[in-house]
Design a protein around this motif. Structure first.
Motif, PDB file in Angstrom:
ATOM      1  N   ARG A 129       0.812  -1.193   0.000  1.00 40.85           N
ATOM      2  CA  ARG A 129       0.000   0.000   0.000  1.00 40.85           C
ATOM      3  C   ARG A 129       0.858   1.261   0.000  1.00 40.85           C
ATOM      4  O   ARG A 129       0.561   2.239  -0.676  1.00 40.85           O
ATOM      5  CB  ARG A 129      -0.907  -0.004   1.230  1.00 40.85           C
ATOM      6  CG  ARG A 129      -1.897   1.109   1.201  1.00 40.85           C
ATOM      7  CD  ARG A 129      -1.763   1.920   2.430  1.00 40.85           C
ATOM      8  NE  ARG A 129      -2.895   2.840   2.571  1.00 40.85           N
ATOM      9  CZ  ARG A 129      -3.009   3.660   3.592  1.00 40.85           C
ATOM     10  NH1 ARG A 129      -2.125   3.634   4.562  1.00 40.85           N
ATOM     11  NH2 ARG A 129      -3.985   4.502   3.641  1.00 40.85           N
ATOM     12  N   LYS A 130       1.935   1.231   0.750  1.00 46.95           N
ATOM     13  CA  LYS A 130       2.810   2.397   0.789  1.00 46.95           C
ATOM     14  C   LYS A 130       3.351   2.716  -0.607  1.00 46.95           C
ATOM     15  O   LYS A 130       3.435   3.863  -1.014  1.00 46.95           O
ATOM     16  CB  LYS A 130       3.950   2.176   1.785  1.00 46.95           C
ATOM     17  CG  LYS A 130       3.496   2.317   3.223  1.00 46.95           C
ATOM     18  CD  LYS A 130       4.654   2.573   4.180  1.00 46.95           C
ATOM     19  CE  LYS A 130       5.495   1.330   4.342  1.00 46.95           C
ATOM     20  NZ  LYS A 130       6.478   1.447   5.433  1.00 46.95           N
ATOM     21  N   ARG A 131       3.700   1.659  -1.322  1.00 48.52           N
ATOM     22  CA  ARG A 131       4.182   1.871  -2.697  1.00 48.52           C
ATOM     23  C   ARG A 131       3.061   2.357  -3.590  1.00 48.52           C
ATOM     24  O   ARG A 131       3.265   3.162  -4.488  1.00 48.52           O
ATOM     25  CB  ARG A 131       4.689   0.541  -3.270  1.00 48.52           C
ATOM     26  CG  ARG A 131       5.564  -0.209  -2.338  1.00 48.52           C
ATOM     27  CD  ARG A 131       6.941  -0.231  -2.880  1.00 48.52           C
ATOM     28  NE  ARG A 131       7.850  -0.716  -1.867  1.00 48.52           N
ATOM     29  CZ  ARG A 131       9.000  -1.276  -2.151  1.00 48.52           C
ATOM     30  NH1 ARG A 131       9.371  -1.422  -3.412  1.00 48.52           N
ATOM     31  NH2 ARG A 131       9.794  -1.655  -1.196  1.00 48.52           N
ATOM     32  N   LEU A 132       1.900   1.803  -3.338  1.00 48.54           N
ATOM     33  CA  LEU A 132       0.739   2.144  -4.150  1.00 48.54           C
ATOM     34  C   LEU A 132       0.469   3.639  -4.105  1.00 48.54           C
ATOM     35  O   LEU A 132       0.188   4.260  -5.129  1.00 48.54           O
ATOM     36  CB  LEU A 132      -0.468   1.377  -3.596  1.00 48.54           C
ATOM     37  CG  LEU A 132      -1.256   0.447  -4.517  1.00 48.54           C
ATOM     38  CD1 LEU A 132      -0.423  -0.086  -5.648  1.00 48.54           C
ATOM     39  CD2 LEU A 132      -1.868  -0.679  -3.722  1.00 48.54           C
ATOM     40  N   VAL A 133       0.552   4.217  -2.914  1.00 51.28           N
ATOM     41  CA  VAL A 133       0.204   5.626  -2.805  1.00 51.28           C
ATOM     42  C   VAL A 133       1.176   6.516  -3.564  1.00 51.28           C
ATOM     43  O   VAL A 133       0.788   7.556  -4.078  1.00 51.28           O
ATOM     44  CB  VAL A 133       0.108   6.119  -1.345  1.00 51.28           C
ATOM     45  CG1 VAL A 133      -0.848   5.256  -0.557  1.00 51.28           C
ATOM     46  CG2 VAL A 133       1.463   6.154  -0.676  1.00 51.28           C
ATOM     47  N   GLU A 134       2.414   6.091  -3.643  1.00 50.65           N
ATOM     48  CA  GLU A 134       3.351   6.958  -4.351  1.00 50.65           C
ATOM     49  C   GLU A 134       3.570   6.539  -5.797  1.00 50.65           C
ATOM     50  O   GLU A 134       4.592   6.827  -6.411  1.00 50.65           O
ATOM     51  CB  GLU A 134       4.687   7.052  -3.599  1.00 50.65           C
ATOM     52  CG  GLU A 134       5.417   5.767  -3.434  1.00 50.65           C
ATOM     53  CD  GLU A 134       6.558   5.940  -2.434  1.00 50.65           C
ATOM     54  OE1 GLU A 134       7.554   5.252  -2.574  1.00 50.65           O
ATOM     55  OE2 GLU A 134       6.446   6.801  -1.535  1.00 50.65           O
ATOM     56  N   LEU A 135       2.555   5.855  -6.286  1.00 53.27           N
ATOM     57  CA  LEU A 135       2.573   5.486  -7.695  1.00 53.27           C
ATOM     58  C   LEU A 135       1.723   6.520  -8.420  1.00 53.27           C
ATOM     59  O   LEU A 135       0.657   6.879  -7.946  1.00 53.27           O
ATOM     60  CB  LEU A 135       1.940   4.104  -7.835  1.00 53.27           C
ATOM     61  CG  LEU A 135       2.352   3.238  -9.003  1.00 53.27           C
ATOM     62  CD1 LEU A 135       3.825   2.898  -8.922  1.00 53.27           C
ATOM     63  CD2 LEU A 135       1.509   1.976  -9.025  1.00 53.27           C
ATOM     64  N   PRO A 136       2.188   7.021  -9.573  1.00 57.86           N
ATOM     65  CA  PRO A 136       1.368   8.039 -10.239  1.00 57.86           C
ATOM     66  C   PRO A 136       0.003   7.462 -10.584  1.00 57.86           C
ATOM     67  O   PRO A 136      -0.112   6.324 -11.013  1.00 57.86           O
ATOM     68  CB  PRO A 136       2.171   8.373 -11.489  1.00 57.86           C
ATOM     69  CG  PRO A 136       3.192   7.324 -11.632  1.00 57.86           C
ATOM     70  CD  PRO A 136       3.391   6.687 -10.322  1.00 57.86           C
ATOM     71  N   GLY A 137      -1.016   8.252 -10.361  1.00 56.93           N
ATOM     72  CA  GLY A 137      -2.353   7.855 -10.773  1.00 56.93           C
ATOM     73  C   GLY A 137      -3.150   7.104  -9.742  1.00 56.93           C
ATOM     74  O   GLY A 137      -4.290   6.758  -9.986  1.00 56.93           O
ATOM     75  N   SER A 138      -2.587   6.870  -8.569  1.00 57.59           N
ATOM     76  CA  SER A 138      -3.378   6.180  -7.552  1.00 57.59           C
ATOM     77  C   SER A 138      -3.724   7.129  -6.411  1.00 57.59           C
ATOM     78  O   SER A 138      -3.497   6.849  -5.259  1.00 57.59           O
ATOM     79  CB  SER A 138      -2.661   4.938  -7.047  1.00 57.59           C
ATOM     80  OG  SER A 138      -1.325   5.218  -6.746  1.00 57.59           O
TER      81      SER A 138
END
Lengths: 208, 208
Positions: free
Chosen positions: A21-30
């Motif tokens: 989830r932590k990675r997810l948030v700093e992924l563009p577009g999420s």
DNA sequence: GCATCCATGTAACCAGTTACATGATTTG
DNA sequence: CAAATCATGTAACTGGTTACATGGATGC
């Protein structure tokens, strides 16, 4: 479209939900932040579908090279590993590190090339992992997106039915939207031309 | 946020669902097209809440002036009127022309000034009808949005945790996002300064 | 008289959200 | 040992979507 992001991130390295989830948030577009309430069910669904699988023991201690980057991921995997392989078998609620299966990898590719869904977030998610595609596939992705944007642009500055008493605010908004689409289109065109250059770069140097 | 759009459009003139939807699609920020499956239930909900009400006979043949603009709306209302008042009473399934009630008008204002919800579409919907606000309220709306955008920008070009092997595609995407936010911010700043000028325009001519 | 648009609505679904419940681990 | 953070999950809800059912009005 959370599936693309999950599968894409797991392709890079095995991760447990929280870290994912932590990675997810700093992924563009999420934006604004994918919540646990959607992440965990999604993981469960993907697991049931056989695309991901909980890796408990040393199935793949993230091969070799990846140690260079992403310390956090390594650490998470390591700690989870230590815990599960260490004491007994980990209580009912321990870390659950997921990894991508072969069919999961196939599925990821499938999702990545699917140009039908013209959704904005979906496109961003695809681009974020489009390095996994061939140049031709990438080009197809970009061009499908381009078509969609052109469609939107044309839709926007067409008839303008019933737009009699448009306020200055609405007009301003429409202009902003048009400008945003134009900018996006320009960005895409750059990507496309650079991709084209890559494709027929060695062979012939024509067509910009 | 379909409520804002519905109430806002009904504030301009009485409309039936089908016509409402046509206007809805060409309103900025209501991509890709609000569907009937969401429009009709929404209308029902708003009706039950007392915000809108079906106007059947000549309750308000759209007063006087509005004839200047929006022919389609007038026509729709007229046809519906003719049909209902004309022959018998209109079968079970006739046009149902809705109008805004007093509480509905209040509700619209309430929704318009609500700066909490920082949602993109919500903001666009509010701007589309922000001519119904006072200059101060409008300014508050714009500034709340500005805060949100600044927050996003700062969030974007911060730590960049775990961004070891960012591909060129991800980097490009992030740059594009940053540029989009910057452009949006510039647009907003223009709106804000023009609004400020309007506010203290007559009094003093300082601060651009 | 048949196709096409106008018009309203329902049902099933979808992709996510928030709020809640639970507990383990770390750290001051 | 208490507070913070890590970690997983469920339940109820939200705000829409598509597909379907139905039928009136218009135009050719």
């Amino acid at each position: 479209m959370i599936d693309i992001a999950i599968l894409g991130l797991l392709k890079e390295h095995d991760l447990h939900g929280y870290e994912l989830r932590k990675r997810l948030v700093e992924l563009p577009g999420s934006r604004p932040a994918v919540s646990f309430g959607s992440l965990y069910p999604a993981l469960g669904r993907l697991e049931r579908a056989g695309y991901v699988k909980a890796v408990t023991h040393e199935t793949s201690p993230t091969p070799a090279a990846p140690m260079s980057g992403s310390l956090a991921g390594e650490l998470a995997a390591f700690r989870a590993h230590r815990q599960s392989a260490g004491t007994t078998d980990r209580g009912s609620r321990g870390k659950k590190v997921y990894g991508l299966t072969d069919t999961g990898e196939q599925r990821l590719h499938e999702l990545l090339v699917e140009t039908e869904v013209a959704d904005d977030r979906g496109f961003e998610a695809r681009v974020a992992f489009c390095h996994l595609l061939t140049t031709a596939e990438r080009l197809a992705l970009f061009e499908a997106r381009r078509g969609e944007l052109v469609r939107r642009r044309d839709l926007a500055n067409r008839p303008t039915v019933a737009d009699d008493g448009q306020t200055i605010y609405v007009r301003s908004l429409l202009e902003r939207d048009a400008a945003a689409i134009a900018a996006d289109l320009a960005w895409l065109d750059l990507l496309i031309s650079s991709e084209r250059a890559r494709k027929d770069g060695a062979g012939n140097g024509g067509e910009q």
